[in-house]
Design a protein around this motif. Structure first.
Motif, PDB file in Angstrom:
ATOM      1  N   VAL A   1      37.167 -69.504  30.220  1.00  0.00           N
ATOM      2  CA  VAL A   1      37.255 -68.208  30.907  1.00  0.00           C
ATOM      3  C   VAL A   1      38.542 -67.710  30.195  1.00  0.00           C
ATOM      4  CG1 VAL A   1      37.887 -66.916  32.909  1.00  0.00           C
ATOM      5  CG2 VAL A   1      36.420 -68.800  33.132  1.00  0.00           C
ATOM      6  N   ILE A   2      39.584 -68.333  30.124  1.00  0.00           N
ATOM      7  CA  ILE A   2      40.687 -67.295  29.362  1.00  0.00           C
ATOM      8  C   ILE A   2      40.363 -67.068  27.968  1.00  0.00           C
ATOM      9  CG2 ILE A   2      42.961 -67.625  28.625  1.00  0.00           C
ATOM     10  CD1 ILE A   2      43.494 -69.327  31.122  1.00  0.00           C
ATOM     11  N   ASP A   3      39.765 -67.959  27.354  1.00  0.00           N
ATOM     12  CA  ASP A   3      39.201 -67.518  26.014  1.00  0.00           C
ATOM     13  C   ASP A   3      38.215 -66.500  25.798  1.00  0.00           C
ATOM     14  OD1 ASP A   3      39.108 -68.317  23.112  1.00  0.00           O
ATOM     15  OD2 ASP A   3      37.010 -68.729  23.678  1.00  0.00           O
TER      16      ASP A   3
ATOM     17  N   GLU B   1      44.831 -57.025  27.924  1.00  0.00           N
ATOM     18  CA  GLU B   1      45.723 -55.575  28.209  1.00  0.00           C
ATOM     19  C   GLU B   1      44.794 -54.834  28.855  1.00  0.00           C
ATOM     20  OE1 GLU B   1      44.003 -55.454  23.967  1.00  0.00           O
ATOM     21  OE2 GLU B   1      44.801 -56.952  25.362  1.00  0.00           O
ATOM     22  N   ASN B   2      43.415 -55.035  28.855  1.00  0.00           N
ATOM     23  CA  ASN B   2      42.483 -53.943  29.525  1.00  0.00           C
ATOM     24  C   ASN B   2      41.981 -54.776  31.122  1.00  0.00           C
ATOM     25  OD1 ASN B   2      42.272 -52.462  27.379  1.00  0.00           O
ATOM     26  ND2 ASN B   2      41.198 -53.952  26.192  1.00  0.00           N
ATOM     27  N   LEU B   3      42.357 -55.989  31.258  1.00  0.00           N
ATOM     28  CA  LEU B   3      42.035 -56.697  32.574  1.00  0.00           C
ATOM     29  C   LEU B   3      42.743 -56.084  33.633  1.00  0.00           C
ATOM     30  CD1 LEU B   3      40.470 -58.686  33.814  1.00  0.00           C
ATOM     31  CD2 LEU B   3      42.289 -60.482  33.196  1.00  0.00           C
ATOM     32  N   ALA B   4      42.128 -55.574  34.566  1.00  0.00           N
ATOM     33  CA  ALA B   4      42.622 -55.188  35.856  1.00  0.00           C
ATOM     34  C   ALA B   4      42.646 -56.422  36.806  1.00  0.00           C
ATOM     35  CB  ALA B   4      41.716 -53.881  36.641  1.00  0.00           C
ATOM     36  N   ALA B   5      41.707 -57.057  36.937  1.00  0.00           N
ATOM     37  CA  ALA B   5      41.672 -58.266  37.803  1.00  0.00           C
ATOM     38  C   ALA B   5      40.725 -59.178  37.508  1.00  0.00           C
ATOM     39  CB  ALA B   5      41.340 -57.443  39.387  1.00  0.00           C
ATOM     40  N   VAL B   6      40.963 -60.557  38.191  1.00  0.00           N
ATOM     41  CA  VAL B   6      39.865 -61.395  38.440  1.00  0.00           C
ATOM     42  C   VAL B   6      39.838 -61.541  39.849  1.00  0.00           C
ATOM     43  CG1 VAL B   6      39.837 -63.991  38.274  1.00  0.00           C
ATOM     44  CG2 VAL B   6      40.802 -62.579  36.317  1.00  0.00           C
ATOM     45  N   LEU B   7      38.495 -61.367  40.264  1.00  0.00           N
ATOM     46  CA  LEU B   7      37.948 -61.600  41.599  1.00  0.00           C
ATOM     47  C   LEU B   7      37.329 -62.934  41.858  1.00  0.00           C
ATOM     48  CD1 LEU B   7      37.284 -60.322  44.325  1.00  0.00           C
ATOM     49  CD2 LEU B   7      35.187 -59.318  43.413  1.00  0.00           C
ATOM     50  N   ALA B   8      37.760 -63.866  42.593  1.00  0.00           N
ATOM     51  CA  ALA B   8      37.208 -65.113  42.896  1.00  0.00           C
ATOM     52  C   ALA B   8      37.098 -65.556  44.520  1.00  0.00           C
ATOM     53  CB  ALA B   8      37.895 -66.199  42.338  1.00  0.00           C
ATOM     54  N   GLU B   9      36.111 -66.318  44.939  1.00  0.00           N
ATOM     55  CA  GLU B   9      36.099 -66.795  46.019  1.00  0.00           C
ATOM     56  C   GLU B   9      36.741 -68.372  46.093  1.00  0.00           C
ATOM     57  OE1 GLU B   9      31.800 -66.196  47.837  1.00  0.00           O
ATOM     58  OE2 GLU B   9      31.617 -66.094  45.605  1.00  0.00           O
ATOM     59  N   PRO B  10      37.725 -68.379  46.965  1.00  0.00           N
ATOM     60  CA  PRO B  10      38.279 -69.964  46.697  1.00  0.00           C
ATOM     61  C   PRO B  10      37.037 -70.974  46.834  1.00  0.00           C
ATOM     62  CG  PRO B  10      39.785 -68.478  48.037  1.00  0.00           C
ATOM     63  CD  PRO B  10      38.489 -67.775  47.805  1.00  0.00           C
ATOM     64  N   ILE B  11      36.442 -70.671  48.009  1.00  0.00           N
ATOM     65  CA  ILE B  11      34.796 -71.662  47.851  1.00  0.00           C
ATOM     66  C   ILE B  11      34.077 -70.700  47.931  1.00  0.00           C
ATOM     67  CG2 ILE B  11      33.539 -73.345  49.150  1.00  0.00           C
ATOM     68  CD1 ILE B  11      36.226 -74.576  50.343  1.00  0.00           C
ATOM     69  N   GLN B  12      33.067 -70.770  46.987  1.00  0.00           N
ATOM     70  CA  GLN B  12      31.730 -69.785  47.080  1.00  0.00           C
ATOM     71  C   GLN B  12      31.038 -69.862  48.090  1.00  0.00           C
ATOM     72  OE1 GLN B  12      30.013 -70.017  43.014  1.00  0.00           O
ATOM     73  NE2 GLN B  12      31.456 -68.513  42.450  1.00  0.00           N
ATOM     74  N   GLY B  13      30.554 -68.602  48.847  1.00  0.00           N
ATOM     75  CA  GLY B  13      29.675 -68.752  49.854  1.00  0.00           C
ATOM     76  C   GLY B  13      28.305 -68.850  49.815  1.00  0.00           C
ATOM     77  N   GLU B  14      27.659 -67.630  49.519  1.00  0.00           N
ATOM     78  CA  GLU B  14      26.222 -67.572  49.132  1.00  0.00           C
ATOM     79  C   GLU B  14      25.781 -68.452  47.986  1.00  0.00           C
ATOM     80  OE1 GLU B  14      23.944 -66.086  51.362  1.00  0.00           O
ATOM     81  OE2 GLU B  14      25.943 -65.403  52.431  1.00  0.00           O
ATOM     82  N   GLY B  15      26.694 -68.598  46.860  1.00  0.00           N
ATOM     83  CA  GLY B  15      26.330 -69.304  45.817  1.00  0.00           C
ATOM     84  C   GLY B  15      26.291 -70.677  45.846  1.00  0.00           C
ATOM     85  N   GLY B  16      26.552 -71.219  47.304  1.00  0.00           N
ATOM     86  CA  GLY B  16      26.244 -72.723  47.415  1.00  0.00           C
ATOM     87  C   GLY B  16      27.295 -73.517  48.154  1.00  0.00           C
ATOM     88  N   PHE B  17      28.501 -72.971  48.686  1.00  0.00           N
ATOM     89  CA  PHE B  17      29.797 -73.705  49.240  1.00  0.00           C
ATOM     90  C   PHE B  17      30.133 -74.502  47.943  1.00  0.00           C
ATOM     91  CE2 PHE B  17      29.251 -73.594  53.869  1.00  0.00           C
ATOM     92  CZ  PHE B  17      29.077 -72.211  53.811  1.00  0.00           C
TER      93      PHE B  17
ATOM     94  N   ALA C   1      44.897 -67.590  38.143  1.00  0.00           N
ATOM     95  CA  ALA C   1      45.898 -66.843  38.706  1.00  0.00           C
ATOM     96  C   ALA C   1      46.970 -66.730  37.807  1.00  0.00           C
ATOM     97  CB  ALA C   1      46.322 -67.396  40.449  1.00  0.00           C
ATOM     98  N   GLU C   2      47.422 -67.758  37.276  1.00  0.00           N
ATOM     99  CA  GLU C   2      48.691 -67.909  36.419  1.00  0.00           C
ATOM    100  C   GLU C   2      48.593 -66.960  35.022  1.00  0.00           C
ATOM    101  OE1 GLU C   2      52.430 -68.568  34.477  1.00  0.00           O
ATOM    102  OE2 GLU C   2      51.664 -68.637  36.749  1.00  0.00           O
ATOM    103  N   PHE C   3      47.107 -66.907  34.755  1.00  0.00           N
ATOM    104  CA  PHE C   3      46.959 -66.243  33.675  1.00  0.00           C
ATOM    105  C   PHE C   3      47.034 -64.811  33.830  1.00  0.00           C
ATOM    106  CE2 PHE C   3      43.600 -63.521  31.126  1.00  0.00           C
ATOM    107  CZ  PHE C   3      43.775 -64.009  30.077  1.00  0.00           C
ATOM    108  N   CYS C   4      46.626 -64.265  35.180  1.00  0.00           N
ATOM    109  CA  CYS C   4      46.689 -63.016  35.656  1.00  0.00           C
ATOM    110  C   CYS C   4      48.126 -62.452  35.582  1.00  0.00           C
ATOM    111  CB  CYS C   4      45.896 -62.858  36.832  1.00  0.00           C
ATOM    112  SG  CYS C   4      44.162 -62.705  36.846  1.00  0.00           S
ATOM    113  N   ARG C   5      49.114 -63.404  35.996  1.00  0.00           N
ATOM    114  CA  ARG C   5      50.369 -63.190  36.403  1.00  0.00           C
ATOM    115  C   ARG C   5      50.950 -62.732  34.909  1.00  0.00           C
ATOM    116  NH1 ARG C   5      55.245 -64.975  35.848  1.00  0.00           N
ATOM    117  NH2 ARG C   5      54.468 -67.055  35.049  1.00  0.00           N
TER     118      ARG C   5
END
Length: 454
Positions: free
Chosen positions: A219-221, A230-246, A258-262
């Motif tokens: 993902v980071i690569d 420098e163009n990335l506003a946010a990474v959005l993630a479910e800590p456990i995915q719901g509809e995707g199948g838990f 999260a550390e890469f975002c920071r």
């Protein structure tokens, strides 16, 4: 209360008999008659899981128009965590509805909205100063989180993960991974959204032990090459995915993102709409790996069935948006706010996070034993009261959505409300209310076992 139910919080004074009861075919004649009325009034695009019409629900049961009582392993998709028509929720909503039902917080504010925000700022991960805003649905919360992230960072790109689900509006459909039924035919979609691999342990090519670090590196690569940090506003993630199948991402994957975002100046947004409010055994699922998100979205379990959702975030991020840039007519409706305050009281007073862990301790061993007997069960996973089994063709990892649908149908016929999920439609997901009596929990597991045996 029986000895079987000794771990059940005393908050539950069941109004309905807590029993499974099947007295007609499913659906019965009254439900079939109502279904005919539905066909004439409601478009078929609005689907339903259980082929009955509900007339009552309480604790761990849902009752239909023919008097059948179903064990509830759905909780309205993780909404009624504290039980349906929870007495404390009912009491607070009744008192509020006699005072006023709406003013629009942006016109004439009121204490309930403020109190909900104060509580969210207190209980969400991190001890930094926070602000919260209230809206009506999970999709609205996600849209606002993305708006806020783009405004606060001055950047546009948003990264989401494979198999993720974030809603049905234009932007949240774009953020969602699954085409059918959520996206098919509804495009074109919103720009500057990028989908990246998920650390999916069961399906990772080199095995679950390598999944977390390898997926994070990918993902980071890809962000570095395709977007530019420098163009990335946010990474959005479910800590456990719901509809995707838990799907629970492999350990270390989300902390690395999260550390890469920071370090890159982007924001990490935790979508806790299905996982929040004690569902996974922690108050919020991202606490399991010590993740402190910049923004967190909540809904579903927040208000016991009334429409409410929220965005909570670091004060400097939330305060960045200009006056009037956030809001909505129904956001933070006073009835929903009172319901939310009652839900938070119930969760904290009776330690429902502990109760969710107890549910997981009962369900996971029994489902793993079932997987030993039935090779169609490829994976058993989840935390707390958010549990799933993934069904495959024996000897392979090829998804088996037909068997999944058949098992769900057999569960319904036997008086158990069970849900399906997954990108491939091959996951049975279980979301019992956190106050379900243990005898119903075990009986529901018996029904699942009978469905496989049949």
């Amino acid at each position: 209360m029986t000895s079987q139910d000794s771990a059940l919080p005393e908050a539950v004074a069941a109004r309905l008999p807590q029993e499974r009861r099947v007295v007609t075919d499913i659906p019965g004649p009254n439900s079939r008659a109502l279904q005919e009325r539905r066909k004439a009034a409601v478009p078929p695009g609005v689907g339903s899981v259980l082929p009955v019409q509900v007339t009552d629900a309480d604790g761990g049961v849902v009752v239909d128009a023919d008097g059948n009582s179903f064990i509830d392993f759905g909780s309205g998709i993780a909404v009624t965590n504290v039980g349906n028509a929870n007495p404390r929720v009912v009491e607070r909503v009744k008192a509020q509805v006699e005072r006023f039902t709406h003013t629009c917080f942006m016109v004439a504010p009121y204490e309930g909205y403020i109190a909900v925000c104060e509580n969210l700022n207190r209980i969400t991960p991190g001890d930094h100063e926070k602000r919260s805003m209230l809206v009506s649905s999970g999709a609205e919360a996600v849209e606002n989180a993305v708006k806020i992230a783009r405004y606060a960072t001055g950047r546009q790109a948003v990264v989401v993960l494979d198999h993720g689900y974030h809603g049905r509006t234009l932007l949240t459909m774009t953020l969602t991974a699954k085409n059918m039924p959520y996206k098919h035919g509804f495009g074109p979609y919103a720009p500057e959204v990028y989908r990246m691999p998920l650390a999916y342990p069961y399906r990772w090519p080199s095995g679950p032990e390598n999944c977390g670090p390898e997926a994070a590196a990918q993902v980071i690569d890809q962000i570095t090459k395709q977007i530019g940090p420098e163009n990335l506003a946010a990474v959005l993630a479910e800590p456990i995915q719901g509809e995707g199948g838990f799907i629970e991402p492999a350990p270390g994957f989300l902390p690395a993102l999260a550390e890469f975002c920071r370090t890159s100046g982007a924001l990490f947004i935790a979508d806790e709409i299905q996982t929040g409010f004690a569902r996974t055994g922690d108050l919020f699922a991202c606490e399991h790996e010590g993740i402190v998100p910049d923004l967190i979205t909540t809904a579903k379990g927040i208000a016991g069935g009334l429409p409410l959702a929220a965005v909570t975030g670091r004060a400097e991020i939330m305060d960045a948006v200009h006056g009037g840039g956030l809001g909505g007519t129904y956001g933070g409706n006073p009835l929903a706010c009172e319901a939310a305050l009652a839900v938070l009281e119930e969760i904290e007073r009776y330690d429902l996070a502990r109760r969710a862990r107890r549910i997981g301790d009962i369900m996971l061993p029994r489902l793993r034993a079932l997987a030993e007997r039935f090779p169609a069960i490829g994976d058993v996973r989840g935390r707390g009261a958010m549990i799933a089994i993934e069904l495959v063709r024996p000897g392979t990892k090829e998804p088996d959505p037909e068997l999944t649908a058949e098992i769900a149908r057999r569960c319904h016929a036997r008086g158990l409300l069970a849900l399906t999920a997954g990108t491939y439609g091959n996951v049975l997901r279980f979301l019992p209310p956190l106050v379900i009596p243990e005898h119903l929990l075990n009986e529901g597991l018996d029904v699942i076992e009978e469905a496989f045996a049949a």
